[in-house]
Design a protein around this motif. Structure first.
Motif, PDB file in Angstrom:
ATOM      1  N   GLU A  35      54.845 129.481  -9.449  1.00 11.04           N
ATOM      2  CA  GLU A  35      54.015 129.994  -8.375  1.00 11.04           C
ATOM      3  C   GLU A  35      54.728 130.036  -7.028  1.00 11.04           C
ATOM      4  OE1 GLU A  35      51.772 125.914  -6.856  1.00 11.04           O
ATOM      5  OE2 GLU A  35      50.670 127.397  -8.027  1.00 11.04           O
ATOM      6  N   VAL A  36      55.922 129.465  -6.932  1.00  7.59           N
ATOM      7  CA  VAL A  36      56.625 129.446  -5.646  1.00  7.59           C
ATOM      8  C   VAL A  36      56.879 130.872  -5.173  1.00  7.59           C
ATOM      9  CG1 VAL A  36      58.752 128.784  -4.447  1.00  7.59           C
ATOM     10  CG2 VAL A  36      57.708 127.222  -6.107  1.00  7.59           C
ATOM     11  N   GLY A  37      56.444 131.151  -3.952  1.00 10.58           N
ATOM     12  CA  GLY A  37      56.596 132.481  -3.395  1.00 10.58           C
ATOM     13  C   GLY A  37      55.627 133.489  -3.974  1.00 10.58           C
ATOM     14  N   TYR A  38      54.620 133.001  -4.698  1.00 15.19           N
ATOM     15  CA  TYR A  38      53.683 133.898  -5.372  1.00 15.19           C
ATOM     16  C   TYR A  38      52.233 133.538  -5.045  1.00 15.19           C
ATOM     17  CZ  TYR A  38      51.904 136.853  -9.200  1.00 15.19           C
ATOM     18  OH  TYR A  38      51.257 137.805  -9.946  1.00 15.19           O
ATOM     19  N   THR A  39      51.797 132.366  -5.458  1.00 20.51           N
ATOM     20  CA  THR A  39      50.410 131.962  -5.199  1.00 20.51           C
ATOM     21  C   THR A  39      50.320 130.732  -4.301  1.00 20.51           C
ATOM     22  OG1 THR A  39      50.400 130.634  -7.235  1.00 20.51           O
ATOM     23  CG2 THR A  39      49.574 132.902  -7.385  1.00 20.51           C
ATOM     24  N   ASP A  40      51.428 130.299  -3.710  1.00 22.11           N
ATOM     25  CA  ASP A  40      51.430 129.054  -2.936  1.00 22.11           C
ATOM     26  C   ASP A  40      51.327 129.274  -1.428  1.00 22.11           C
ATOM     27  OD1 ASP A  40      53.968 130.201  -2.829  1.00 22.11           O
ATOM     28  OD2 ASP A  40      55.007 128.264  -2.752  1.00 22.11           O
ATOM     29  N   PHE A  41      50.947 130.471  -0.986  1.00 26.78           N
ATOM     30  CA  PHE A  41      50.814 130.739   0.442  1.00 26.78           C
ATOM     31  C   PHE A  41      49.395 130.399   0.904  1.00 26.78           C
ATOM     32  CE2 PHE A  41      54.129 133.745  -0.904  1.00 26.78           C
ATOM     33  CZ  PHE A  41      55.151 133.371  -0.042  1.00 26.78           C
ATOM     34  N   PRO A  42      49.254 129.539   1.919  1.00 27.15           N
ATOM     35  CA  PRO A  42      47.916 129.172   2.384  1.00 27.15           C
ATOM     36  C   PRO A  42      47.295 130.248   3.255  1.00 27.15           C
ATOM     37  CG  PRO A  42      49.558 128.107   3.742  1.00 27.15           C
ATOM     38  CD  PRO A  42      50.315 128.830   2.652  1.00 27.15           C
ATOM     39  N   ALA A  43      45.968 130.236   3.310  1.00 25.19           N
ATOM     40  CA  ALA A  43      45.277 131.082   4.272  1.00 25.19           C
ATOM     41  C   ALA A  43      45.483 130.509   5.662  1.00 25.19           C
ATOM     42  CB  ALA A  43      43.788 131.135   3.939  1.00 25.19           C
ATOM     43  N   CYS A  44      45.345 131.364   6.650  1.00 23.86           N
ATOM     44  CA  CYS A  44      45.530 130.938   8.036  1.00 23.86           C
ATOM     45  C   CYS A  44      44.370 130.024   8.416  1.00 23.86           C
ATOM     46  CB  CYS A  44      45.566 132.169   8.953  1.00 23.86           C
ATOM     47  SG  CYS A  44      46.178 131.835  10.602  1.00 23.86           S
ATOM     48  N   SER A  45      44.647 128.772   8.750  1.00 29.52           N
ATOM     49  CA  SER A  45      43.577 127.811   9.038  1.00 29.52           C
ATOM     50  C   SER A  45      42.973 128.065  10.411  1.00 29.52           C
ATOM     51  CB  SER A  45      44.137 126.386   8.976  1.00 29.52           C
ATOM     52  OG  SER A  45      45.000 126.166  10.096  1.00 29.52           O
ATOM     53  N   ASN A  46      41.809 127.487  10.642  1.00 26.47           N
ATOM     54  CA  ASN A  46      41.175 127.627  11.945  1.00 26.47           C
ATOM     55  C   ASN A  46      42.010 127.008  13.045  1.00 26.47           C
ATOM     56  OD1 ASN A  46      38.953 128.953  10.901  1.00 26.47           O
ATOM     57  ND2 ASN A  46      37.816 127.050  10.492  1.00 26.47           N
ATOM     58  N   ASP A  47      42.730 125.923  12.688  1.00 28.24           N
ATOM     59  CA  ASP A  47      43.578 125.285  13.690  1.00 28.24           C
ATOM     60  C   ASP A  47      44.692 126.208  14.141  1.00 28.24           C
ATOM     61  OD1 ASP A  47      43.382 121.949  12.188  1.00 28.24           O
ATOM     62  OD2 ASP A  47      42.064 123.023  13.608  1.00 28.24           O
TER      63      ASP A  47
END
Length: 392
Positions: free
Chosen positions: A373-385
């Motif tokens: 999953e590296v570089g595929y599904t491991d990107f987080p959504a932009c947090s509120n912080d």
């Protein structure tokens, strides 16, 4: 005037949440099937990947093989076996669970293939026997390892084989419908089989699928479009085109403009929902190294196409911010904007663009990582912080 974030009714039948499109991007993350006829399979990780990006108005899957002979690149999925269909059902269920809309891109690579990944080591098939000199594909080398190999010399398709291929695409579309896809896109760009037929320099055939007549050179595409529309219905079929492109060692075609306008008109008569336009890829690249050239169809030509095609136009290539995308919509010449590479590292791209939040950048070396999953599904959504600090 269109707004990038407003809903659209595509083809009179498909409701889109916004005018942002995630276009087809090959990522080589398939699994191997248990049987040779299974082909490369979609899996749960691929389902997660598409589900994460379901806020797009429209997702178009990675290019998908319609049969074993269309398998031009290793680790790309198909839609011709039961195991593949089961894998794609995971994908459509996940995207729909998140409220998304997804079309499958159907392709046949034609001469852009290597014998090492074709059944029984057979030769690729093409419009003629002319090899794509200077082009390479992801396949097995002499040592059995995967890498970029020069394309093999193709075997010309017979007239009967071309006609039979129409049925192959119809069957693939039927399979896509059975597993829950909202529509399909026919890949007629980037030097693959349909463009090989449409090119007046490359297509030197003397049967009803070639020669000096634009009608004959585009006959294969139109027959496939007719068959696929019959399976899915009007308004649920799109076609991808890349006029003036040279990717896949395509020769310069002196009648590109005439062919493009003829194709646009004919697709409009057939109830095609959209034409997906891609600007030029660097001719000397392969799947992993190809770069975009900033060459767009000029507005005068687009206006002519707009006049003869009543469906939507998707514009793809180099978009990475909402301002440029909105400016393109403001021309009135296109209806949707496709963001390619930004979708790799930004599963929540719509929200980032809407709020002006920063975009993450993917490590290019992971674009085509073969496993994991590296570089595929491991990107987080932009947090509120992160969003709050950006706004501050």
């Amino acid at each position: 005037m269109y707004d990038l974030f407003e809903p659209q009714l595509l083809g009179g039948t498909v409701s889109l949440k916004n005018r942002i499109v995630m276009p087809a991007m090959t990522r080589t993350r398939t699994s191997e099937g248990d049987l040779p006829t299974d082909g490369d399979l979609p899996n749960e990780m691929i389902a997660t990947y598409y589900g994460q990006r379901a806020s797009a108005g429209l997702i178009i899957t990675e290019a998908t093989d319609v049969d074993q002979s269309s398998h031009g690149y290793a680790r790309t999925p198909g839609i011709h076996s039961e195991a593949q269909m089961q894998g794609w059902r995971l994908v459509t269920d996940e995207v729909h669970r998140h409220g998304g809309t997804i079309f499958m891109q159907l392709w046949h690579v034609g001469r852009m293939a290597h014998s090492s990944i074709l059944p029984s080591g057979q030769a690729p098939v093409g419009v003629t026997g002319q090899r794509a000199e200077g082009s390479s594909v992801f396949a097995h080398g002499p040592d059995g390892r995967l890498g970029y190999m020069p394309t093999a010399t193709p075997r010309p398709l017979s007239t009967d084989e071309v006609s039979a291929m129409v049925g192959t695409f119809a069957k693939a579309a039927a399979n896509a419908r059975k597993v829950g896809f909202d529509g399909v896109e026919i890949h007629a760009a980037n030097g693959y089989l349909f463009e090989q037929f449409m090119n007046s320099v490359l297509n030197t055939r003397t049967d009803r699928y070639g020669g000096s007549s634009i009608e004959d050179r585009t006959r294969f595409l139109m027959e496939v479009v007719d068959s696929v529309v019959a399976e899915f219905g009007p308004g649920r079929v799109g076609v991808r085109l890349s006029p003036f492109g040279k990717y896949g060692s395509m020769p310069v075609d002196p009648v590109t403009e005439e062919t493009f306008l003829y194709v646009a008109e004919q697709l409009g008569r057939r109830g095609v929902a959209y034409i997906h336009l891609l600007y030029e890829l660097m001719p000397d690249g392969n799947m992993e190294t190809a770069e975009f050239k900033p060459r767009y169809l000029d507005h005068a030509l687009l206006a002519k196409a707009r006049a003869v095609f009543p469906g939507a136009f998707i514009w793809c290539g180099g978009f990475n911010d909402s301002e440029r995308a909105q400016a393109s919509l403001d021309t009135g010449l296109v209806d949707l904007i496709a963001f390619g590479r930004p979708y790799i590292a930004n599963p929540d791209l719509v929200e980032r663009l809407k709020h002006g939040w920063p975009l993450a950048v993917a490590d290019r070396s992971t674009y085509y990582t073969r496993d994991g999953e590296v570089g595929y599904t491991d990107f987080p959504a932009c947090s509120n912080d992160i969003a709050a600090s950006s706004a501050a």
